[in-house]
Scaffold this active site. Sequence first.
Site, short mmCIF file in Angstrom:
data_model
loop_
_atom_site.label_atom_id
_atom_site.label_comp_id
_atom_site.label_asym_id
_atom_site.label_seq_id
_atom_site.Cartn_x
_atom_site.Cartn_y
_atom_site.Cartn_z
N CYS A 2 4.29 -6.05 -3.50
CA CYS A 2 4.13 -5.63 -5.09
C CYS A 2 2.73 -5.19 -5.24
O CYS A 2 1.82 -5.70 -4.31
CB CYS A 2 4.63 -6.80 -5.81
N ARG A 27 2.52 0.52 -3.87
CA ARG A 27 2.91 -0.79 -3.33
C ARG A 27 4.21 -1.06 -3.53
O ARG A 27 4.88 -2.04 -3.14
CB ARG A 27 2.01 -1.78 -3.53
N TRP A 74 8.06 -4.42 -6.01
CA TRP A 74 9.32 -3.91 -5.06
C TRP A 74 9.88 -4.97 -4.81
O TRP A 74 9.80 -6.26 -4.18
CB TRP A 74 8.12 -3.64 -3.63
N ASN A 98 2.83 -11.68 -5.99
CA ASN A 98 3.38 -10.59 -4.95
C ASN A 98 3.61 -11.51 -3.72
O ASN A 98 2.38 -12.26 -3.24
CB ASN A 98 2.12 -9.77 -4.53
N GLY A 99 4.63 -11.51 -2.86
CA GLY A 99 4.81 -12.44 -1.87
C GLY A 99 6.27 -12.77 -1.99
O GLY A 99 7.10 -12.26 -3.00
N GLU A 482 7.22 10.47 15.62
CA GLU A 482 6.37 10.45 14.36
C GLU A 482 6.93 11.65 13.45
O GLU A 482 7.10 11.60 12.42
CB GLU A 482 4.91 10.56 14.72
N LYS A 486 8.33 10.98 9.80
CA LYS A 486 7.80 11.80 8.57
C LYS A 486 8.97 12.56 7.73
O LYS A 486 8.80 12.47 6.62
CB LYS A 486 6.62 12.82 8.81
N GLU A 489 11.41 9.79 6.01
CA GLU A 489 10.91 9.13 5.14
C GLU A 489 10.62 9.60 3.66
O GLU A 489 10.63 9.14 2.65
CB GLU A 489 9.85 8.16 5.72
N HIS A 505 21.36 13.12 28.27
CA HIS A 505 22.03 11.82 28.35
C HIS A 505 22.74 11.33 27.26
O HIS A 505 23.24 10.14 27.21
CB HIS A 505 21.19 10.71 28.84
N LYS A 604 3.94 0.92 0.64
CA LYS A 604 2.82 1.27 1.57
C LYS A 604 2.50 0.26 2.47
O LYS A 604 2.22 0.43 3.68
CB LYS A 604 1.66 1.56 0.47
C1 AGP Z 1 4.70 5.19 7.66
O1 AGP Z 1 4.48 6.52 7.08
C2 AGP Z 1 5.18 4.30 7.00
N1 AGP Z 1 4.58 4.09 5.85
C3 AGP Z 1 5.24 2.89 7.68
O2 AGP Z 1 6.21 3.30 8.76
C4 AGP Z 1 3.84 2.28 8.23
O3 AGP Z 1 3.65 2.95 9.30
C5 AGP Z 1 4.37 0.89 8.65
O4 AGP Z 1 4.79 0.20 7.41
C6 AGP Z 1 3.19 0.11 9.14
O5 AGP Z 1 2.07 0.00 8.19
P1 AGP Z 1 0.75 -0.28 8.92
O6 AGP Z 1 0.14 0.61 9.65
O7 AGP Z 1 -0.13 -0.57 7.28
O8 AGP Z 1 0.78 -1.76 9.30
#
Ligand code: AGP
Length: 609
Positions: A2, A27, A74, A98-99, A482, A486, A489, A505, A604
Amino acid sequence: MCGIIGYLGKRNTADVLTEGLKRLEYRGYDSAGIAVFHNDRIEIRRTEGKLAVLEEMISKESFNGATGIGHTRWATHGRPSDANAHPHKAGRIAVVHNGIIENYLPLKRGLEKKGHIFNSETDSEVISHLINDFIEQGLSFEESVRKALHELKGSYALGIMFEGNQEKLIGARNESPLVVGLGDGELFIASDTPAVLNYTRDFIFLEDGQMVVLSDGKATVKDLSGKTAKAEPRHLDWNPLMAEKGGYKHFMLKEIFEQPEAIINTIRGRVSREEGTISFENFSLKKKEIDNLKRIAIVACGTSFHAATVGKFMIETLAGIPVDVDIGSEFRYRDPVIGKGTLVVVISQSGETADTRAALREGKRKGCLSLAICNVVESSIARESDHVIYTHAGPEIGVASTKAFVTQLVALYLLALYLAVGKGRVDARKVQKLLAELIRIPGLAKDLLRNASDYQKLARKYAYARNFLYLGRGINYPIALEGALKLKEISYIHAEGYPAGEMKHGPIALIDKEMPVVVLVADDDVRDKVMGNIEEVRARDGILIALASANHQEVRQKADEVISIPQTTPLLSPILFTIPLQLLAYYVADFKGNDVDQPRNLAKSVTVE
Ligand code: AGP
């Protein structure tokens, strides 16, 4: 996951809070709320949904109080709803959190026995009841907070208001990030600096187990025994504009186009081409330490894990030190065979990812030297590590990581070179050559970005596809992973990244004339093998989208679409292959009208395990 904020000052408190929450919404955006004083009473306004809903709700109201707290959520405990939205008020105490409070159930049951009535399913609400319970026992605001904190188990960043005193605001942190903003005659607390960069660049970064009392124009940091703690303010050279969209439709697009500059900023001041040397501000190893390095374990999550996997190639190739790569959430539970002589490298953009932080602690517990590669300055992981290399990508607001990823690759390349020099595996001339190639990358990245409209056309042509397959080999296999991440997500299309040689395989069974297959054809020693894999896809009528860095002719004959990648060395090719894949995913998601900067179900930085 959050975002929280707190303000004590003369501006319109509700405006400062909602403005700050706007910059924290990456967040989490399941609900939002604020608490502000009005006529000496704490008024709470909160609602399920995005911040815009709350802004609409309070648009016709004004509050005359000088103190307030705010929250964007969140959801972890209790689904997104008005009742579960923060702030939570009990008696004369209002809290934003937050937590995760791990022992909230026994605390809740104890308080219910004392007659407390709970209105939400959240773990956070127990905090307001706990503090208020001590207030009712006659303890002071500060003493009540301290007492309550001693009873909490788990992670928290808190903003706390007391209806008995609108000139005082208390913040506290354990595991979850909290910064204190020192303005001119005003004070702030926030989960992250961008929230209040508009008003100040001077910050105190709270440590775990600390609380801060904002009153009488000053911020007093204390530990949980009440003893005042020394807290050096830090001046940040980030400006608010960096947290603005700068005319781009989305932060993600802006951040993709900021990559050439981010790469330059991550190299700046760390290399001397004349002398063929590399140095870092907060990281150096003595010759003896490098010689005693038996192994490197790189640990990270999500996109940062993909960078770790590229880093393995770079370090093993240049420095000849064996490298393991691990996913943060798996690392400590497999009881890794590491210890003295192992360098644990943790990679995290936010520096707050709980799984990666736990891995760092595991490495330290086992006596390993630790190095963090982080983007957020003074983040928890950065401060807990023995050494840190900052990627200077600037604030990354889009949830999908782009410029931070590319700067992680640059930092890993510099680390590999630094260790290779330390190991005496490369001489100054070789280093100058390898640095010369790195210095070319920002310009080549600019060339790629100039073709963005071509990638947009391609994206629109295949945005209808239900599945995508991404194939890469060697150092570009993680880039296939990657590219797929992308797309997944932000476009919500199922996509899989796979080692091209492994396709036969299993996943080859998925290929038919509906399946776009993105293949990375680098000019390296596995190029011919990849050309063979292209044949396997063609034989099953897959739609071939090839990214090729040389001899396009041969590839053009075999592929349905070709994206040209400028020539560079195999070790640096992942940086250039990444950029068109970011734009492909971006334009598919934008074409589908998705909320690219705040994709569903994501956040994030993932600060819980
Ligand atoms: C990537 O686009 C995502 N936001 C997510 O996979 C991210 O890379 C992952 O949560 C790790 O975050 P960090 O690099 O802040 O530790």
